[in-house]
Design an enzyme around this catalytic site. Sequence first.
Site, PDB file in Angstrom:
ATOM      1  NE  ARG A   1       1.234 -12.046 -16.122  1.00 39.50           N
ATOM      2  CZ  ARG A   1       1.405 -10.816 -16.541  1.00 39.50           C
ATOM      3  NH1 ARG A   1       2.538 -10.169 -16.260  1.00 39.50           N
ATOM      4  NH2 ARG A   1       0.500 -10.180 -17.257  1.00 39.50           N
ATOM      5  N   GLY A   2       2.082 -13.311 -19.399  1.00 41.62           N
ATOM      6  CA  GLY A   2       2.072 -12.212 -20.371  1.00 41.62           C
ATOM      7  C   GLY A   2       2.489 -12.783 -21.709  1.00 41.62           C
ATOM      8  CB  ALA A   3       0.936 -12.492 -25.071  1.00 42.40           C
TER       9      ALA A   3
ATOM     10  NE  ARG B   1      -1.383 -19.144 -19.225  1.00 41.81           N
ATOM     11  CZ  ARG B   1      -1.563 -17.881 -18.807  1.00 41.81           C
ATOM     12  NH1 ARG B   1      -0.522 -17.081 -18.617  1.00 41.81           N
ATOM     13  NH2 ARG B   1      -2.789 -17.425 -18.572  1.00 41.81           N
TER      14      ARG B   1
ATOM     15  CD  GLN C   1      -3.097 -11.647 -13.944  1.00 42.25           C
ATOM     16  OE1 GLN C   1      -4.113 -11.320 -13.331  1.00 42.25           O
ATOM     17  NE2 GLN C   1      -3.083 -12.724 -14.702  1.00 42.25           N
TER      18      GLN C   1
ATOM     19  CG  ASP D   1      -3.107 -12.796 -23.835  1.00 44.45           C
ATOM     20  OD1 ASP D   1      -3.681 -11.861 -23.257  1.00 44.45           O
ATOM     21  OD2 ASP D   1      -2.118 -13.386 -23.367  1.00 44.45           O
TER      22      ASP D   1
ATOM     23  CG  ASN E   1      -5.792  -8.282 -22.847  1.00 43.48           C
ATOM     24  OD1 ASN E   1      -4.660  -8.766 -22.852  1.00 43.48           O
ATOM     25  ND2 ASN E   1      -6.111  -7.287 -22.047  1.00 43.48           N
ATOM     26  CE  LYS E   2      -5.390 -12.484 -17.452  1.00 41.29           C
ATOM     27  NZ  LYS E   2      -5.457 -13.972 -17.396  1.00 41.29           N
TER      28      LYS E   2
HETATM   29  O1  MRU Z   1      -2.850 -14.672 -17.828  1.00 44.86           O
HETATM   30  P1  MRU Z   1      -1.785 -13.667 -18.133  1.00 44.86           P
HETATM   31  O2  MRU Z   1      -1.324 -12.895 -16.941  1.00 44.86           O
HETATM   32  O3  MRU Z   1      -0.654 -14.272 -18.917  1.00 44.86           O
HETATM   33  O4  MRU Z   1      -2.513 -12.629 -19.097  1.00 44.86           O
HETATM   34  C1  MRU Z   1      -1.802 -11.521 -19.550  1.00 44.86           C
HETATM   35  C2  MRU Z   1      -2.614 -10.603 -20.379  1.00 44.86           C
HETATM   36  O5  MRU Z   1      -3.764 -10.831 -20.640  1.00 44.86           O
HETATM   37  C3  MRU Z   1      -1.879  -9.448 -21.010  1.00 44.86           C
HETATM   38  O6  MRU Z   1      -2.713  -8.338 -21.113  1.00 44.86           O
HETATM   39  C4  MRU Z   1      -1.406  -9.854 -22.403  1.00 44.86           C
HETATM   40  O7  MRU Z   1      -0.698 -11.043 -22.356  1.00 44.86           O
HETATM   41  C5  MRU Z   1      -0.566  -8.811 -23.041  1.00 44.86           C
HETATM   42  S1  MRU Z   1       0.995  -8.645 -22.270  1.00 44.86           S
HETATM   43  C6  MRU Z   1       1.924  -7.528 -23.131  1.00 44.86           C
END
Ligand code: MRU
Length: 345
Positions: free
Chosen positions: A46-48, A89, A196, A237, A247-248
Site C-alpha cells: 500500500r502507499g501511493a 484501488r 499504518q 495520494d 491523503n489517508k
Molecule cells: O491506504 P494506504 O495505506 O495506501 O494509504 C497511504 C497513504 O495515505 C499515504 O500517506 C500516501 O499514499 C502517501 S505514501 C508516500
Amino acid sequence: MKFKTIEWKGDWVKILDQRKLPQEVTYLGCRDASSVAQAIRTMAIRGAPAIGVAAAMGIALAAKKARFSNPRAFTRATEKVCQQMRETRPTAVNLFWAVERMKKILDQVPVCGVEETKKRLVKEAIQILGEDIEVNHKIGAYGKKLIKNGDGVLTHCNAGALATAGYGTALGVIYAAWGEGKRFHVFVDETRPQLQGARLTAWELLQEKIPVTVITDNMAGWLMKKGEINLVLVGADRIARNGDTANKIGTYSLAILSRYHSIPFYVVAPISTFDLSLASGRGIPIEERDVKEVTHFRGNPITPKGVKAFNPAFDVTPHSLIHSIITEKGLIREPFERNLKRIKA
Ligand code: MRU
C-alpha cells in the site's frame, strides 16, 4: 533501508506483506498479474508510489509470460491487465500514472514487435522503481531544512519506505534530516482503522533508531496545545491542480488542528502525485473500504451487531490549509497551480 518493499525477481515479484507487520516480516511471491492485483487490493502492499510500482510490475510480469506472438492478441491481453490494475484501488493517482507509462510502452508493439516490447515493459517497470527511490532522496534533501534540532515532528499514516519503492516521502524528509545529524522527536498517529502509523511508521523508524512516540488519532490536538509539535509532515495520494490534497483519512482534521495552533502543515509528494486533470479536490475519487475495518479489530467485533459504520479510506485537505508541498523539484507554495508550472519548467 534494512528491507525492500517490492523487488523484481526476473519471473516473479517479491512483496513485503505489510498486513503482517510488525509482528511478522514475511514476503509474498507473486508469479502472475492477478496475485499482484490481489496484493494491492488487500493492502499487502500500500502507499501511493508503492502501488504504482506494483501495478507496473504486475503488467511487466503478465507481458513477459504471455504466449502470444501476434501483436494484436498480445496488446489486447496486456491492455486487459492494465485495466485489472486500474481497478484495484481508486484514489492514489500514482497507480494510474504508472499504468499509463506502461501503456505508452505497450503502444510501441506495432513498431517494435512483441518480444522487444516485452523487454521494454520489464525495463520500464524496473525504471519506475528506481526513479521513485531517486525522487524520494531529492525530496528529502529539500525537506530536511525544515526540521530543526529539538523539534517535535508529527506524521500520519505511513509515507515511508514501505509506502514507496524505498526511503519514503514524508519519512524520507525525516531520514534526510536525521542522517545529517539533526536530533528531534517523531510523533505518529496510530491511523485508524488500518493502523499504518502504529504498525508501519513506528516499525520503520525504530529500524533506523529514530525516536518515535505513537499516539491515538484523537491526541494530536492536545499535543499541539502543549507545544510538543513544531511541524506536521504527511504524504499524499492525489493532488489537484489547486493544491487540494487527498491523503489517508484523518489528514484533514490534522490540517485544521495545525492551522488553529499556527503549526506549519506540509504535504510531501513526488510531482507524479499531481493530477493535472483535476482543477480542485472535489473530483478526487475517495475509496470506501469494507466497514468491517471499523466494526472489527483483528477479526473481533468491537461494535454492537448490526450497527451502521462508514469507512472512507482518504479525505481531502483544502489547499488553503497547506503551508507548502515538498517535491523533488523543491517546495511549492500558494498559488499552487502557477507555482507548480513554474517549478516544472
Ligand atoms: O491506504 P494506504 O495505506 O495506501 O494509504 C497511504 C497513504 O495515505 C499515504 O500517506 C500516501 O499514499 C502517501 S505514501 C508516500
